[in-house]
Design a protein around this motif. Structure first.
Motif, PDB file in Angstrom:
ATOM      1  N   ILE A  66       0.837  -1.199   0.000  1.00  0.00           N
ATOM      2  CA  ILE A  66       0.000   0.000   0.000  1.00  0.00           C
ATOM      3  C   ILE A  66       0.872   1.248   0.000  1.00  0.00           C
ATOM      4  O   ILE A  66       1.808   1.368   0.792  1.00  0.00           O
ATOM      5  N   ASP A  67       0.562   2.175  -0.885  1.00  0.00           N
ATOM      6  CA  ASP A  67       1.223   3.478  -0.914  1.00  0.00           C
ATOM      7  C   ASP A  67       0.355   4.443  -0.103  1.00  0.00           C
ATOM      8  O   ASP A  67      -0.610   5.025  -0.612  1.00  0.00           O
ATOM      9  N   TRP A  68       0.677   4.589   1.180  1.00  0.00           N
ATOM     10  CA  TRP A  68      -0.153   5.399   2.066  1.00  0.00           C
ATOM     11  C   TRP A  68      -0.144   6.869   1.678  1.00  0.00           C
ATOM     12  O   TRP A  68      -1.154   7.572   1.874  1.00  0.00           O
ATOM     13  N   SER A  69       0.966   7.355   1.185  1.00  0.00           N
ATOM     14  CA  SER A  69       1.002   8.765   0.769  1.00  0.00           C
ATOM     15  C   SER A  69       0.054   9.010  -0.408  1.00  0.00           C
ATOM     16  O   SER A  69      -0.596  10.057  -0.489  1.00  0.00           O
ATOM     17  N   LEU A  70      -0.051   8.030  -1.323  1.00  0.00           N
ATOM     18  CA  LEU A  70      -0.983   8.157  -2.438  1.00  0.00           C
ATOM     19  C   LEU A  70      -2.429   8.144  -1.939  1.00  0.00           C
ATOM     20  O   LEU A  70      -3.268   8.928  -2.398  1.00  0.00           O
ATOM     21  N   VAL A  71      -2.720   7.269  -0.969  1.00  0.00           N
ATOM     22  CA  VAL A  71      -4.069   7.222  -0.388  1.00  0.00           C
ATOM     23  C   VAL A  71      -4.413   8.566   0.240  1.00  0.00           C
ATOM     24  O   VAL A  71      -5.520   9.092   0.055  1.00  0.00           O
ATOM     25  N   ALA A  72      -3.454   9.135   0.980  1.00  0.00           N
ATOM     26  CA  ALA A  72      -3.696  10.428   1.631  1.00  0.00           C
ATOM     27  C   ALA A  72      -3.981  11.521   0.607  1.00  0.00           C
ATOM     28  O   ALA A  72      -4.884  12.350   0.800  1.00  0.00           O
ATOM     29  N   ARG A  73      -3.214  11.529  -0.505  1.00  0.00           N
ATOM     30  CA  ARG A  73      -3.433  12.549  -1.551  1.00  0.00           C
ATOM     31  C   ARG A  73      -4.792  12.366  -2.211  1.00  0.00           C
ATOM     32  O   ARG A  73      -5.458  13.338  -2.568  1.00  0.00           O
ATOM     33  N   LYS A  74      -5.200  11.116  -2.392  1.00  0.00           N
ATOM     34  CA  LYS A  74      -6.484  10.840  -3.025  1.00  0.00           C
ATOM     35  C   LYS A  74      -7.664  11.203  -2.114  1.00  0.00           C
ATOM     36  O   LYS A  74      -8.732  11.590  -2.590  1.00  0.00           O
ATOM     37  N   VAL A  75      -7.468  11.059  -0.811  1.00  0.00           N
ATOM     38  CA  VAL A  75      -8.563  11.295   0.139  1.00  0.00           C
ATOM     39  C   VAL A  75      -8.680  12.771   0.492  1.00  0.00           C
ATOM     40  O   VAL A  75      -9.760  13.372   0.402  1.00  0.00           O
ATOM     41  N   PHE A  76      -7.556  13.366   0.910  1.00  0.00           N
ATOM     42  CA  PHE A  76      -7.596  14.746   1.390  1.00  0.00           C
ATOM     43  C   PHE A  76      -7.194  15.703   0.264  1.00  0.00           C
ATOM     44  O   PHE A  76      -6.038  16.131   0.167  1.00  0.00           O
ATOM     45  N   ASN A  77      -8.157  16.002  -0.580  1.00  0.00           N
ATOM     46  CA  ASN A  77      -7.896  16.931  -1.672  1.00  0.00           C
ATOM     47  C   ASN A  77      -9.040  17.937  -1.782  1.00  0.00           C
ATOM     48  O   ASN A  77     -10.062  17.846  -1.090  1.00  0.00           O
ATOM     49  N   LYS A  78      -8.870  18.890  -2.646  1.00  0.00           N
ATOM     50  CA  LYS A  78      -9.832  19.986  -2.786  1.00  0.00           C
ATOM     51  C   LYS A  78     -11.194  19.495  -3.250  1.00  0.00           C
ATOM     52  O   LYS A  78     -12.241  19.958  -2.766  1.00  0.00           O
ATOM     53  N   GLU A  79     -11.216  18.546  -4.182  1.00  0.00           N
ATOM     54  CA  GLU A  79     -12.481  18.046  -4.716  1.00  0.00           C
ATOM     55  C   GLU A  79     -13.311  17.379  -3.625  1.00  0.00           C
ATOM     56  O   GLU A  79     -14.532  17.597  -3.537  1.00  0.00           O
ATOM     57  N   ASN A  80     -12.676  16.566  -2.787  1.00  0.00           N
ATOM     58  CA  ASN A  80     -13.402  15.908  -1.702  1.00  0.00           C
ATOM     59  C   ASN A  80     -13.905  16.909  -0.665  1.00  0.00           C
ATOM     60  O   ASN A  80     -14.997  16.738  -0.101  1.00  0.00           O
ATOM     61  N   LEU A  81     -13.103  17.937  -0.416  1.00  0.00           N
ATOM     62  CA  LEU A  81     -13.528  18.965   0.545  1.00  0.00           C
ATOM     63  C   LEU A  81     -14.780  19.677   0.039  1.00  0.00           C
ATOM     64  O   LEU A  81     -15.725  19.928   0.804  1.00  0.00           O
ATOM     65  N   ILE A  82     -14.795  19.998  -1.243  1.00  0.00           N
ATOM     66  CA  ILE A  82     -15.981  20.641  -1.835  1.00  0.00           C
ATOM     67  C   ILE A  82     -17.187  19.715  -1.733  1.00  0.00           C
ATOM     68  O   ILE A  82     -18.310  20.151  -1.414  1.00  0.00           O
ATOM     69  N   ALA A  83     -16.968  18.420  -2.001  1.00  0.00           N
ATOM     70  CA  ALA A  83     -18.068  17.451  -1.906  1.00  0.00           C
ATOM     71  C   ALA A  83     -18.624  17.405  -0.488  1.00  0.00           C
ATOM     72  O   ALA A  83     -19.852  17.337  -0.286  1.00  0.00           O
ATOM     73  N   ILE A  84     -17.763  17.445   0.522  1.00  0.00           N
ATOM     74  CA  ILE A  84     -18.217  17.414   1.921  1.00  0.00           C
ATOM     75  C   ILE A  84     -19.034  18.665   2.249  1.00  0.00           C
ATOM     76  O   ILE A  84     -20.085  18.591   2.908  1.00  0.00           O
ATOM     77  N   VAL A  85     -18.569  19.811   1.773  1.00  0.00           N
ATOM     78  CA  VAL A  85     -19.301  21.062   2.025  1.00  0.00           C
ATOM     79  C   VAL A  85     -20.698  20.993   1.417  1.00  0.00           C
ATOM     80  O   VAL A  85     -21.689  21.396   2.040  1.00  0.00           O
ATOM     81  N   VAL A  86     -20.792  20.441   0.188  1.00  0.00           N
ATOM     82  CA  VAL A  86     -22.093  20.364  -0.485  1.00  0.00           C
ATOM     83  C   VAL A  86     -23.004  19.339   0.189  1.00  0.00           C
ATOM     84  O   VAL A  86     -24.162  19.629   0.505  1.00  0.00           O
ATOM     85  N   VAL A  87     -22.483  18.126   0.450  1.00  0.00           N
ATOM     86  CA  VAL A  87     -23.306  17.061   1.024  1.00  0.00           C
ATOM     87  C   VAL A  87     -23.741  17.405   2.448  1.00  0.00           C
ATOM     88  O   VAL A  87     -24.898  17.194   2.833  1.00  0.00           O
ATOM     89  N   GLY A  88     -22.825  17.955   3.253  1.00  0.00           N
ATOM     90  CA  GLY A  88     -23.140  18.265   4.647  1.00  0.00           C
ATOM     91  C   GLY A  88     -24.124  19.404   4.819  1.00  0.00           C
ATOM     92  O   GLY A  88     -24.690  19.595   5.899  1.00  0.00           O
ATOM     93  N   PHE A  89     -24.358  20.165   3.757  1.00  0.00           N
ATOM     94  CA  PHE A  89     -25.249  21.318   3.838  1.00  0.00           C
ATOM     95  C   PHE A  89     -26.725  20.905   3.916  1.00  0.00           C
ATOM     96  O   PHE A  89     -27.541  21.582   4.553  1.00  0.00           O
ATOM     97  N   PHE A  90     -27.068  19.782   3.301  1.00  0.00           N
ATOM     98  CA  PHE A  90     -28.476  19.441   3.121  1.00  0.00           C
ATOM     99  C   PHE A  90     -29.174  18.824   4.343  1.00  0.00           C
ATOM    100  O   PHE A  90     -30.347  19.132   4.597  1.00  0.00           O
ATOM    101  N   PRO A  91     -28.544  17.918   5.122  1.00  0.00           N
ATOM    102  CA  PRO A  91     -29.282  17.305   6.245  1.00  0.00           C
ATOM    103  C   PRO A  91     -29.900  18.303   7.220  1.00  0.00           C
ATOM    104  O   PRO A  91     -31.092  18.162   7.572  1.00  0.00           O
ATOM    105  N   PRO A  92     -29.166  19.330   7.712  1.00  0.00           N
ATOM    106  CA  PRO A  92     -29.826  20.266   8.643  1.00  0.00           C
ATOM    107  C   PRO A  92     -30.939  21.069   7.982  1.00  0.00           C
ATOM    108  O   PRO A  92     -31.942  21.406   8.632  1.00  0.00           O
ATOM    109  N   ILE A  93     -30.773  21.388   6.701  1.00  0.00           N
ATOM    110  CA  ILE A  93     -31.821  22.116   5.983  1.00  0.00           C
ATOM    111  C   ILE A  93     -33.077  21.252   5.887  1.00  0.00           C
ATOM    112  O   ILE A  93     -34.200  21.709   6.166  1.00  0.00           O
ATOM    113  N   ILE A  94     -32.884  19.992   5.501  1.00  0.00           N
ATOM    114  CA  ILE A  94     -34.023  19.068   5.381  1.00  0.00           C
ATOM    115  C   ILE A  94     -34.689  18.860   6.732  1.00  0.00           C
ATOM    116  O   ILE A  94     -35.924  18.857   6.851  1.00  0.00           O
TER     117      ILE A  94
END
Length: 360
Positions: free
Chosen positions: A5-33
């Motif tokens: 396992i290349d752990w540094s590659l996993v970290a780059r794939k997980v903690f990136n700008k695209e995933n952060l944006i996805a979390i901001v978008v997905v996390g916005f809806f439950p409290p609104i709903i």
């Protein structure tokens, strides 16, 4: 299954700008709903609810969303290394579902346990077993939807990269094959021209000398276009005129050429030397003599170039290499254009080439 396992590659794939944006978008809806459901009467409004609780709901939502999203992404990218999709589809689907649902259930239950009794879990304190089950089922459903979207994006990107790589390989292969075809055309042209020169040496040595000089100019042009896939129509017509002048040194009135360029569009293209090859083919295989002239009709329309000649085969034909017309046909195939048409009708051999357009 590879366990490296290349752990540094996993970290780059997980903690990136695209995933952060996805979390901001997905996390916005439950409290609104949740707020909409409460104020619409679908869910009870907690006692003592204040606007500050609305903001706290967002904090709780983003804690859960970030935990489940990053954890699921880590599982996916770990599996990409130790158990890639190729050749392991069924096993990969089974293990991915098991690992992600196990993680999601454990993480959601732990978050509820740790936050029970704190302001972040303002809706209810003293959670019961059914509260855990309801929240875990809800979070698992959301997690599966997000994972499906993540894998869909992954497959789409891989598909797009595969398509682009395939197109590059096809283009490189086509260019390589075209280079091979042009290499075949050079000796074919030389072979025919040397046949002409052989006859001239016997008949008129001085004219043979002039022929060699003209031939050098023609062959120089052929070398200049050797690495080009297409040439402008006007350039191909000018070269054909030079080539015909070369042939008329020998044949005189035995070679009659009629041009019809009334319908020509100047912004058209042809594979280089294709018109010359049609002319060469007609001269090589037919009688060309003052008593039995070879009549060449060259017509250019808006969409095609057509060469017609009277069909009068020579009785003393030299062995044909068979490269001429097949070479043209194959070049059109590689350029992904309409194939040339070759036919005999009313005592004439007719060759029709589609004119090419270059996309900007």
């Amino acid at each position: 299954m590879s366990l490296k396992i290349d752990w540094s590659l996993v970290a780059r794939k997980v903690f990136n700008k695209e995933n952060l944006i996805a979390i901001v978008v997905v996390g916005f809806f439950p409290p609104i709903i949740g707020t909409i459901r409460a104020f619409s009467g679908l869910d009870p409004i907690p006692e003592g609810y204040q606007m500050v609780d609305f903001g706290i709901g967002f904090i709780y939502s983003y804690i859960v969303t970030a935990t489940l999203f990053y954890g699921s992404a880590a599982i996916i990218h770990l599996l990409n290394q130790v158990l890639p999709w190729k050749g392991n589809v069924q096993k990969r689907i089974f293990l991915e579902i098991i690992f992600i649902l196990s993680f999601s259930s454990t993480a959601q239950g732990l978050i509820l346990y740790l936050l029970d009794g704190t302001p972040l879990l303002f809706i209810k304190t003293g959670l019961e077993f059914k509260d855990y089950v309801e929240n875990i089922l809800f979070s698992n459903a959301i997690t599966i939807i997000v994972v499906i979207l993540m894998e869909g994006i992954y497959f789409f990107r891989n598909w797009r990269e595969t398509v682009l790589a395939t197109e590059r390989l096809m283009k490189e292969n086509a260019e390589s094959q075209l280079a091979n075809l042009r290499a075949q055309l050079d000796p074919h042209f030389l072979f025919n021209s040397l046949n002409v020169l052989t006859g001239l040496i016997r008949q008129d040595p001085k004219k043979a000398e002039t022929f060699v000089e003209d031939f050098a100019r023609v062959y120089r042009h052929m070398l200049e276009v050797n690495n080009r896939m297409v040439v402008p129509l006007e350039e191909e017509l000018d070269f054909a005129r030079q080539y015909l002048n070369l042939q008329q040194i020998r044949f005189k009135e035995g070679l009659v050429v009629n041009w019809n360029l009334d319908g020509m569009h100047v912004d058209s293209y042809l594979p280089p030397l294709s018109l010359q090859e049609l002319i060469s083919n007609a001269i090589k295989h037919n009688v060309v003599h003052e008593s039995q002239p070879l009549n060449l009709d060259i017509e250019v329309g808006p969409k095609y170039l057509e060469v017609r000649n009277n069909y009068n085969l020579r009785s003393d034909q030299s062995a044909s290499t068979g490269l001429g017309l097949e070479n043209i046909r194959e070049r059109y195939r590689l350029l992904q254009q309409k194939e040339p048409e070759f036919s005999r009708k009313n005592g004439q051999f007719i060759a029709r080439l589609a004119l090419l357009e270059i996309e900007e």
